[in-house]
Structure formats: C-alpha cells, structure tokens
Design a protein around this motif. Structure first.
Motif, PDB file in Angstrom:
ATOM      1  N   VAL A  35       0.755  -1.230   0.075  1.00 56.14           N
ATOM      2  CA  VAL A  35      -0.035   0.010  -0.018  1.00 56.14           C
ATOM      3  C   VAL A  35       0.765   1.254   0.080  1.00 56.14           C
ATOM      4  CG1 VAL A  35      -1.963   1.266   1.168  1.00 56.14           C
ATOM      5  CG2 VAL A  35      -1.747  -1.411   1.312  1.00 56.14           C
ATOM      6  N   ILE A  36       1.877   1.295   0.830  1.00 58.59           N
ATOM      7  CA  ILE A  36       2.797   2.296   0.799  1.00 58.59           C
ATOM      8  C   ILE A  36       3.360   2.649  -0.465  1.00 58.59           C
ATOM      9  CG2 ILE A  36       5.166   2.993   2.008  1.00 58.59           C
ATOM     10  CD1 ILE A  36       4.134   1.651   4.476  1.00 58.59           C
ATOM     11  N   HIS A  37       3.880   1.529  -1.296  1.00 63.16           N
ATOM     12  CA  HIS A  37       4.561   1.576  -2.587  1.00 63.16           C
ATOM     13  C   HIS A  37       3.435   2.092  -3.770  1.00 63.16           C
ATOM     14  CE1 HIS A  37       6.262  -0.140  -6.112  1.00 63.16           C
ATOM     15  NE2 HIS A  37       7.330   0.727  -5.708  1.00 63.16           N
ATOM     16  N   GLY A  57       5.391  -4.104  -6.105  1.00 66.27           N
ATOM     17  CA  GLY A  57       6.491  -4.010  -5.111  1.00 66.27           C
ATOM     18  C   GLY A  57       6.070  -3.526  -3.923  1.00 66.27           C
ATOM     19  N   GLY A  58       6.734  -3.439  -2.791  1.00 68.72           N
ATOM     20  CA  GLY A  58       6.482  -2.729  -1.578  1.00 68.72           C
ATOM     21  C   GLY A  58       7.824  -2.137  -1.060  1.00 68.72           C
ATOM     22  N   GLU A  74      13.540   1.217   1.786  1.00 63.03           N
ATOM     23  CA  GLU A  74      14.071   0.383   0.482  1.00 63.03           C
ATOM     24  C   GLU A  74      12.573  -0.328  -0.074  1.00 63.03           C
ATOM     25  OE1 GLU A  74      18.039  -1.809   0.083  1.00 63.03           O
ATOM     26  OE2 GLU A  74      16.530  -3.222   1.187  1.00 63.03           O
ATOM     27  N   ILE A  75      12.656  -0.196  -1.429  1.00 67.78           N
ATOM     28  CA  ILE A  75      11.816  -0.749  -2.291  1.00 67.78           C
ATOM     29  C   ILE A  75      12.221  -2.153  -2.892  1.00 67.78           C
ATOM     30  CG2 ILE A  75      10.579  -0.506  -4.529  1.00 67.78           C
ATOM     31  CD1 ILE A  75      11.002   2.250  -4.416  1.00 67.78           C
ATOM     32  N   ARG A 113       3.223   8.369  -5.846  1.00 63.76           N
ATOM     33  CA  ARG A 113       2.727   7.552  -4.796  1.00 63.76           C
ATOM     34  C   ARG A 113       1.227   8.235  -4.318  1.00 63.76           C
ATOM     35  NH1 ARG A 113       5.075   8.389  -0.393  1.00 63.76           N
ATOM     36  NH2 ARG A 113       6.649   9.885  -1.032  1.00 63.76           N
ATOM     37  N   VAL A 114       0.423   7.108  -3.981  1.00 61.01           N
ATOM     38  CA  VAL A 114      -0.926   7.610  -3.703  1.00 61.01           C
ATOM     39  C   VAL A 114      -1.071   8.041  -2.301  1.00 61.01           C
ATOM     40  CG1 VAL A 114      -3.254   6.639  -3.530  1.00 61.01           C
ATOM     41  CG2 VAL A 114      -2.097   6.228  -5.451  1.00 61.01           C
TER      42      VAL A 114
END
Length: 230
Positions: A35-37, A57-58, A74-75, A113-114
């Motif tokens: 969600v963060i990504h 990804g995240g 980090e992604i 990013r949302v």
C-alpha cells in the motif's frame, strides 16, 4: 469494517489520509508495504464498474545501516515474485470511488505515490498503527475489543481474503489476488475453508436435487406423450 474505516476518517490529522490506505488492505488484500508503494500509474480507476490495481512491489523500513543507499526505506519487488513481476488485483466499484475521492482530495506525491503522511513522506507503521488502535477503541464494544477483532492493521488483509472465500471465490483465485501460494492459503485458512466446503457441498446437493426434479418431470412428460400416441 465500515465502522472502523469511518472512525479512521473522523480522526484529526492523519486520519483522513488513512481511510483509503486501510481500505487497500481489506478490499485488495494488500500488504502494508504494498500500500505504501502504490503509485497512481498502477491504478485503473474507471468512473463506473470495477477497477484494477497493478501491484509491483513494496516499501519497507530497513534502517540506514541496512540499505545500499543509506536511505531509511527500501523498495522490494513483490513477495516470492520476479523483480519485474506485477500482480493485478480487481477492486469493487465502491472502493474505486473511495480511492478516486482520496486522490482528488490529497493528490499524489511527486513520484506518483498515492499515500503519504502530512509532510509528504512515506506513511510509517507506527503512525498508521496508532490511528488504527484509536479507531478500534472508539467504535468497538468491550466484547469486540476483548476478542481481538481486527487487532492489527494487517488483520484487514486476512479479513479481505476470508470475505472472498466466504463469497465463493475460487481459492486459487484468492491466492493469486493475495500474492501467495495455494498451499499457504490452505494452511492459514484451513478452518475457514472447511466451512466454505460445507457450504459448497450444500449448494451441490441442492443442484443435484433440483436437476433430479427437472429430469423426472421431463421423463414424465415424455412418457405421457408416448402413451397418447398409442
């Protein structure tokens, strides 16, 4: 879940930013890092009908000493997937509208990013965890609190998958949408799947009985016609 989401939205400060954030965990069974990504270009949000999120990804909090760049975040690629893999997850029209309203109100970050915190940075686990805990305290009864209902934000993902299974979605499709193997799904939701299996058995039995009545009726009509000809 509607009560909890409403309680999140009503909290001052970060609350309104997180209503759709938690909705992603429930309606799309997303992991918090996913969600963060989530970026706007990964979202297909039509004005009507179902939408689609194309997850890739995240974002995880690793600490400066654990990343090559020295950054705190980090992604990572999707869990148990190739680095370039994506996971399309359909989302219902009701949640499409929620996401559209969120983007209309808060916009997106420069990198697309949302979701962001009030300062425009990554949403931190401690922040959304605190907001969720307050929402539970505001709207759940003592019995519900004691039962551990939706105790952690991550439990929203489990609740979403359980709802899919209860709705009759094929377990393999549930596993695909959730980004996990069918073996993991059966291991974690074995008790729930037992109930779904019983429900499926009842539906099959009802269909067999109905088909038997239809077949018997057809046979009776055919016999009557044969007798009439004689």
């Amino acid at each position: 879940m509607a009560r909890l989401f409403a309680a999140v939205a009503q909290q001052p400060g970060r609350g309104p930013h997180l209503e759709a954030f938690f909705g992603c965990m429930y309606h799309a069974a997303m992991r918090p890092a996913e969600v963060i990504h989530l970026r706007f270009d990964q979202c297909h949000l039509p004005e009507t009908g179902w939408g689609m999120l194309y997850l890739s990804g995240g974002v995880v909090t690793a600490g400066k000493e654990w990343t090559d760049s020295g950054a705190v975040h980090e992604i990572h690629s999707l869990k148990r997937r190739a680095a370039t893999a994506t996971r399309p997850v359909p989302i219902p029209p009701q949640f499409v509208r929620t996401l559209l309203a969120h983007i209309e109100r808060f916009g997106v970050t420069p990198d697309g990013r949302v979701f962001q915190n009030q300062a425009g940075n990554y949403v931190e686990p401690a922040a959304y965890g605190t907001t969720w805990a307050r929402a539970r305290k505001y709207v759940l009864t003592r019995t519900e609190l004691a039962s551990g209902l939706a105790k952690r934000p991550y439990d929203l993902r489990h609740a979403g998958i359980s709802f899919w299974l209860y709705s009759g979605v094929d377990p393999a499709e549930c596993a695909r949408r959730a980004g996990q193997s069918i073996e993991v799904l059966f291991r974690h939701y074995a008790k729930f799947l037992d109930g779904v299996r019983e429900q499926a058995n009842r539906l099959i039995e009802q269909s067999i009985q109905e088909w038997g009545r239809v077949s018997q009726g057809t046979a009776t009509v055919g016999l009557s016609r044969d007798l009439d000809r004689k």
